[in-house]
Write a protein that holds these residues in place. Structure first.
Motif, short mmCIF file in Angstrom:
data_model
loop_
_atom_site.label_atom_id
_atom_site.label_comp_id
_atom_site.label_asym_id
_atom_site.label_seq_id
_atom_site.Cartn_x
_atom_site.Cartn_y
_atom_site.Cartn_z
N UNK A 33 88.52 37.21 26.42
CA UNK A 33 88.35 36.50 27.68
C UNK A 33 88.83 37.29 28.88
N UNK A 34 89.22 38.50 28.69
CA UNK A 34 89.62 39.37 29.79
C UNK A 34 89.74 40.78 29.27
N UNK A 35 89.64 41.77 30.15
CA UNK A 35 89.65 43.16 29.69
C UNK A 35 90.94 43.55 28.97
N UNK A 36 92.05 42.87 29.27
CA UNK A 36 93.33 43.21 28.64
C UNK A 36 93.82 42.12 27.70
N UNK A 37 92.97 41.09 27.46
CA UNK A 37 93.37 40.00 26.59
C UNK A 37 93.20 40.40 25.12
N UNK A 38 93.92 39.70 24.25
CA UNK A 38 93.77 39.92 22.81
C UNK A 38 92.40 39.41 22.38
#
Length: 592
Positions: free
Chosen positions: A357-362
């Motif tokens: 759900x985001x570029x840096x999310x797991x």
């Protein structure tokens, strides 16, 4: 004047309204009557009236000119009415194109709403509408007014017509030669303004970070370069006004100078004073204003029209209603057809799918590969928040994976148009949608051609007969707010059961039903021809499935209900908890 796409679009818009353009041309002819007769009538009023000592005759000719002016005014009123019949449909087409593109972006796989782009483009549509109408008016006015003035000059004195036409043509050639450069500079000016605005917005939005990093000088220098670039573009565009002035001087004022300087010679060589004066009337009241209008209109509004329409065409390219791989609706089985297991292509195939759900999310899903045969029944279970609904959204084409591909019936979901995607799958979410209207209309929402017998059969198959009876029959008007959550889910389930799509995805779509009715609904979908994916909130749903996909931490385990207790601690725990829960008796159908 513009890029090929702009020329083609403009030509298509005009060609599609030939009848309206014909009406516009007819009234333009009426409007240009004073331009056609003005010089001749003035010449006769002077030669046959005032210079001949017949004052009344001169006034009579001027009276005819006044009548021609009145008739032209009537023509002008109808010109503006006819103009709307050409311009407004073109505006509507562009608006439809912009909205269609925006909706396609929202509804495509992984798409998202972009209200800023929609706002920008709809503003540009209004710019195109206004400049298109202005261009049509000035070009039309030039053709009819200048043409009428030249015809009048030709009838008055052919020699003068040639002397006036030559500098007019030279002025038009000079203007036309500089038009491509004007378009390029106008485009550069618009681009420079957008880049300056983007840089300024970025700097203002991140001013705290700029200060914290000590990058003030660098940011100021960068924005300064953008300001300089825009100023240069503005100055270059302003210099183009000199080219317009040159063309106006050559085509509009040079004929006046020629006539004034040559007037004594013309009179000595047989032309009357009235003829020379009439020629001046044609030049000053016909040719000169017409040339000024077309040069200023095309050089100003025309440039904005070309650049703005080009940007709309780039942002909203033409698209067929069902772009992407074709899906033959006749190949989509309907309820009542025989289910096809083990077909040429899996009903659902996920290959190396990763989603976050985001570029840096797991990652919610990491390198998931899954294939479902046509007619297979899959249950998806696991704790809340582990990605079950995300998987359902990916299969349904409502989300796009970061990596990997999703195929339905062999077609990649990412390129399927919404209409083609709707023919392949139906998703029933936890929050069921029911609209105000009759119960039958709600049930036919996904299959408008369903007859009464099909409705009755679906109602009975899903155990919805008590609900139909309570509401007063299929023809009863229903109020969604008056239905319980379970009743809304039951209506949505019957609707999905009737849908022609061969794949049904139930994303906790029966969580508000009691266990008995939930089993009835899932059994009905399992018997329905096609493939079934159930995101389950009760482990009992897994016992009815052909295979079960268990979300267990960062991995997924696939197997049958009998295999999974030995392979998945999570599934073993879920089954153990379920076996120790007694199902309450006497729970009302339809749930809470």
């Amino acid at each position: 004047m513009s890029r090929p796409g702009v020329r083609r679009t403009t030509w298509d818009a005009l060609r599609a309204r030939r009848r309206q353009l014909g009406r516009l041309a007819a009234w333009s002819g009426v409007e240009s009557l004073p331009a056609l007769l003005g010089g001749v009538l003035v010449a006769r009023a002077v030669d046959q009236g005032f210079l001949a000592g017949r004052f009344g005759t001169g006034l009579a000719w001027l009276g005819v000119l006044a009548a021609a002016v009145l008739v032209g005014a009537v023509g002008t009123g109808h010109v503006y009415r006819s103009l709307g019949a050409v311009v407004e449909p073109f505006r509507d087409e562009l608006t439809t194109r912009v909205v269609h593109t925006a909706l396609h972006e929202v509804t495509r796989a992984g798409g998202r709403a972009d209200s800023a782009a929609v706002t920008r483009l709809t503003h540009q549509v209004e710019v195109v509408r206004d400049t298109f109408g202005g261009l049509l008016m000035v070009v039309r006015g030039f053709l009819f007014t200048a043409g009428s003035a030249l015809l009048g000059l030709l009838s008055l004195a052919p020699l003068l017509a040639g002397a006036v036409a030559a500098p007019l043509v030279v002025g038009l050639v000079v203007f036309a030669a500089g038009l491509p450069a004007m378009v390029a500079h106008q485009r550069a000016q618009v681009r420079a303004g957008e880049e300056l605005g983007r840089s300024a917005a970025t700097a203002l939005g991140g001013h705290r970070d700029v200060v914290a990093c000590g990058a003030q000088d660098r940011v100021v220098e960068e924005i300064g370069r953008r300001v300089t670039a825009q100023a240069h573009a503005e100055r270059t565009l302003a210099r183009m006004a000199a080219l317009r002035s040159l063309s106006l001087g050559l085509g509009g004022w040079l004929p006046v100078v020629v006539l004034l300087l040559a007037a004594p010679w013309l009179v000595r060589n047989g032309l009357s004073t009235g003829t020379v004066l009439g020629a001046l009337v044609y030049v000053t009241t016909g040719l000169q204003p017409a040339l000024h209008a077309v040069v200023q209109g095309v050089g100003g509004g025309g440039l904005r029209y070309a650049v703005t329409l080009d940007r709309i065409l780039r942002a909203c390219p033409p698209r067929e209603d069902d772009a992407g791989p074709p899906v033959d609706a006749r190949s989509v089985p309907r309820p009542g057809a025989r289910a096809a297991r083990g077909g040429a292509a899996p009903a659902v195939r996920l290959s190396g799918v990763t989603f976050r759900y985001g570029p840096h999310a797991r990652p919610v899903l990491a390198d998931l590969t899954l294939a479902l045969a046509a007619g297979e029944h899959l249950a998806v279970v696991g704790p809340s928040g582990v990605g079950k609904s995300t998987l359902a959204a990916l299969i349904a084409g409502l989300a796009q994976p970061e990596r990997g591909t999703v195929h339905l019936a062999g077609a990649p979901v990412a390129v399927l148009a919404p209409a083609a995607l709707a023919r392949l799958r139906v998703l029933v979410p936890q929050e069921a949608y029911v609209r105000t209207g009759s119960l039958a209309d709600n049930l036919r929402y996904l299959r408008p051609d369903a007859d009464e017998a099909a409705l009755e059969s679906a109602v009975d198959a899903l155990g919805a007969r008590p609900l139909v009876a309570r509401l007063g029959g299929l023809a009863a008007e229903i109020d969604p707010a008056a239905l319980s959550a379970g009743e809304r889910q039951l209506v949505a389930a019957v609707r999905a059961y009737l849908a022609p799509a061969p794949l049904v995805i139930l994303d906790e779509a029966t969580c508000h039903l009691d266990p008995v009715l939930e089993a009835t609904v899932e059994d009905a979908f399992a018997r329905r021809p096609g493939t079934l994916v159930v995101v389950a909130h009760r482990i009992s749903s897994a016992t009815r499935a052909d295979r079960v996909l268990v979300f267990e931490g960062d991995r997924q385990v696939l197997g049958t209900h009998q295999e999974l207790p030995a392979r998945s601690p999570t599934y073993r725990e879920l089954v153990g908890l379920w076996e120790h829960v007694a199902v309450p008796s006497g729970m009302p159908l339809g749930g809470p």
